[in-house]
Design a protein around this motif. Structure first.
Motif, short mmCIF file in Angstrom:
data_model
loop_
_atom_site.label_atom_id
_atom_site.label_comp_id
_atom_site.label_asym_id
_atom_site.label_seq_id
_atom_site.Cartn_x
_atom_site.Cartn_y
_atom_site.Cartn_z
N LEU A 80 -19.45 -79.86 -66.65
CA LEU A 80 -18.49 -80.47 -66.87
C LEU A 80 -16.95 -80.16 -66.65
O LEU A 80 -15.89 -81.07 -66.39
N LEU A 81 -16.46 -78.86 -66.30
CA LEU A 81 -15.64 -78.30 -65.81
C LEU A 81 -15.35 -79.14 -64.44
O LEU A 81 -14.36 -79.57 -63.90
N ASP A 82 -16.36 -79.09 -63.67
CA ASP A 82 -16.39 -79.79 -62.26
C ASP A 82 -16.30 -81.05 -62.43
O ASP A 82 -15.43 -81.66 -61.38
N LEU A 83 -16.38 -81.80 -63.58
CA LEU A 83 -16.21 -83.18 -63.39
C LEU A 83 -14.33 -83.49 -64.01
O LEU A 83 -14.39 -84.71 -64.02
N GLY A 84 -13.78 -82.42 -64.47
CA GLY A 84 -12.51 -82.36 -64.65
C GLY A 84 -12.49 -82.33 -66.05
O GLY A 84 -11.08 -82.60 -66.45
N LEU A 85 -13.12 -82.29 -66.94
CA LEU A 85 -12.74 -81.98 -68.56
C LEU A 85 -12.27 -80.71 -68.71
O LEU A 85 -12.20 -79.77 -67.74
N THR A 86 -11.31 -80.68 -69.66
CA THR A 86 -10.52 -79.42 -70.01
C THR A 86 -11.38 -78.40 -70.81
O THR A 86 -12.51 -78.96 -71.44
N GLU A 87 -10.89 -77.36 -70.62
CA GLU A 87 -11.77 -76.48 -71.76
C GLU A 87 -11.69 -76.78 -73.22
O GLU A 87 -12.84 -76.82 -73.94
N SER A 88 -10.53 -77.45 -73.74
CA SER A 88 -10.46 -77.72 -74.92
C SER A 88 -11.29 -79.12 -75.29
O SER A 88 -11.98 -79.42 -76.33
N LEU A 93 -16.56 -81.02 -77.51
CA LEU A 93 -17.86 -81.57 -77.28
C LEU A 93 -19.13 -80.93 -77.63
O LEU A 93 -19.92 -81.50 -78.41
N ILE A 94 -18.96 -79.62 -77.06
CA ILE A 94 -20.21 -78.87 -77.22
C ILE A 94 -19.95 -77.54 -77.85
O ILE A 94 -20.93 -76.60 -78.03
N GLY A 95 -18.71 -77.24 -78.35
CA GLY A 95 -18.58 -75.97 -79.39
C GLY A 95 -18.39 -74.74 -78.30
O GLY A 95 -18.41 -73.71 -78.85
#
Length: 96
Positions: A80-88, A93-95
């Motif tokens: 998910l990080l590689d796709l560009g989502l932020t930590e927050s 999404l997944i806790g």
């Protein structure tokens, strides 16, 4: 996690065991020492105590499954990080 208890629950259909309070030589088993393989007692008709090897194999299986779940969760987060989502965003999404 108490792997011994979780492993024992997989045999004989669940709540089939308890813990001895008195040893075979008549001595009281301290509470801190009761929850060990050698102190298992059957409390459900028709149940049998699985071999210690079977219990240990089940414990290892549970530990491996838990480690695998942790690895998969970390891998999914990284993807998910590689796709560009932020930590927050990932946390929402997944806790994690």
């Amino acid at each position: 996690m108490d792997y011994l208890k979780k492993a024992l629950q997989t045999f004989n259909g669940g709540d089939w065991y308890g813990w001895k309070k008195i040893s075979s030589d008549g001595n009281k088993i301290p509470n801190s020492e009761r929850m060990q393989y050698q102190h298992i007692k059957i409390i459900k008709d028709g149940a049998t105590i699985p071999s210690e090897a079977d219990v240990n194999a089940k414990i290892q299986e549970l530990k491996d499954a838990e480690a695998d779940a942790i690895t998969k969760k970390a891998s999914g987060k990284q993807k998910l990080l590689d796709l560009g989502l932020t930590e927050s965003e990932i946390k929402s999404l997944i806790g994690v």
